[in-house]
Design a protein around this motif. Structure first.
Motif, PDB file in Angstrom:
ATOM      1  N   MET A 150       0.840  -1.167   0.000  1.00 24.08           N
ATOM      2  CA  MET A 150       0.000   0.000   0.000  1.00 24.08           C
ATOM      3  C   MET A 150       0.892   1.238   0.000  1.00 24.08           C
ATOM      4  O   MET A 150       1.865   1.303   0.721  1.00 24.08           O
ATOM      5  N   LEU A 155       6.620  -4.413   6.680  1.00 21.81           N
ATOM      6  CA  LEU A 155       6.661  -3.249   7.573  1.00 21.81           C
ATOM      7  C   LEU A 155       8.020  -2.540   7.568  1.00 21.81           C
ATOM      8  O   LEU A 155       8.566  -2.175   8.603  1.00 21.81           O
ATOM      9  N   HIS A 196       1.790   6.089   8.521  1.00 20.59           N
ATOM     10  CA  HIS A 196       1.750   4.999   7.542  1.00 20.59           C
ATOM     11  C   HIS A 196       2.126   3.672   8.205  1.00 20.59           C
ATOM     12  O   HIS A 196       1.446   2.659   8.013  1.00 20.59           O
ATOM     13  N   GLU A 238      -0.375   0.462   8.632  1.00 23.16           N
ATOM     14  CA  GLU A 238      -0.039  -0.822   8.008  1.00 23.16           C
ATOM     15  C   GLU A 238       0.078  -1.930   9.051  1.00 23.16           C
ATOM     16  O   GLU A 238      -0.368  -3.052   8.815  1.00 23.16           O
ATOM     17  N   ARG A 289      -3.405  -2.843   9.908  1.00 23.42           N
ATOM     18  CA  ARG A 289      -4.029  -3.545   8.784  1.00 23.42           C
ATOM     19  C   ARG A 289      -3.549  -4.994   8.704  1.00 23.42           C
ATOM     20  O   ARG A 289      -4.321  -5.894   8.369  1.00 23.42           O
TER      21      ARG A 289
END
Length: 189
Positions: free
Chosen positions: A1, A57, A110, A114, A117
């Protein structure tokens, strides 16, 4: 993403993207400029040494020309012997010439989004509470946790991505996750 950030008053927008193998040398040079040579002696580094970042990550901020302007990575750790899984964030660094442009904040948002998510329950870091507090980090849940090696207790901060994720945790953080392959170890040194 991928996430784009328009920095007001600055010509190039920055894009938060997954770090690639081609970014390693540039990232290391940026970390040296931003944090100095003593960065390798930190307690957090003991948990990262010989490991790969948590799957999906590791991020860089690129400017419009593709130049790496910032970096952040998250690492798999366990909270104490046989404890719960969590992430350790760091290092977060921005090119010193671009400080205060919002890149660090964008990278933090961000990385947190993430991690959530991907289903992670908590993120820990060693850092300044006034800076990281705006992202929800605090020392309120870290009192029974410790870092391996020297650190300042008040700087061990945590953010629960899942409510109650840090209930009952205690002990010293331990490295977890994927180990580096032999060829990666030689190029990372």
């Amino acid at each position: 993403m991928e996430m784009s950030v328009e920095i007001v008053g600055h010509a190039p927008a920055f894009v938060m993207v997954a770090e690639t193998a081609a970014d390693v040398a540039v990232r290391e040079a940026l970390l040296d400029r931003a944090m100095g040579p003593k960065r390798r002696k930190k307690s957090s580094e003991k948990l990262r040494r010989g490991r790969r970042p948590s799957e999906g990550l590791a991020f860089v901020a690129r400017d419009a020309s593709g130049t790496v302007a910032g970096t952040v990575r998250l690492w798999d750790v366990t909270l104490g012997e046989g404890g719960k899984a969590a992430l350790l964030l760091g290092p977060l660094a921005v090119d010193p010439s671009l400080k205060s442009a919002g890149i660090g904040s964008a990278l933090m948002r961000h990385a947190i989004a993430e991690a959530a998510r991907l289903g992670h329950a908590a993120i820990l870091l060693v850092g300044d509470a006034p800076y990281y507090g705006r992202f929800g980090f605090s020392a309120a849940r870290t009192g029974s946790l410790a870092m391996p090696g020297p650190y300042e207790r008040h700087r061990l901060l945590a953010l629960e991505l899942v409510e109650g994720a840090l209930d009952g945790v205690h002990g010293t953080l331990k490295a977890a996750g994927r180990k580096l392959k032999a060829q990666e170890l030689t190029s990372a040194a």
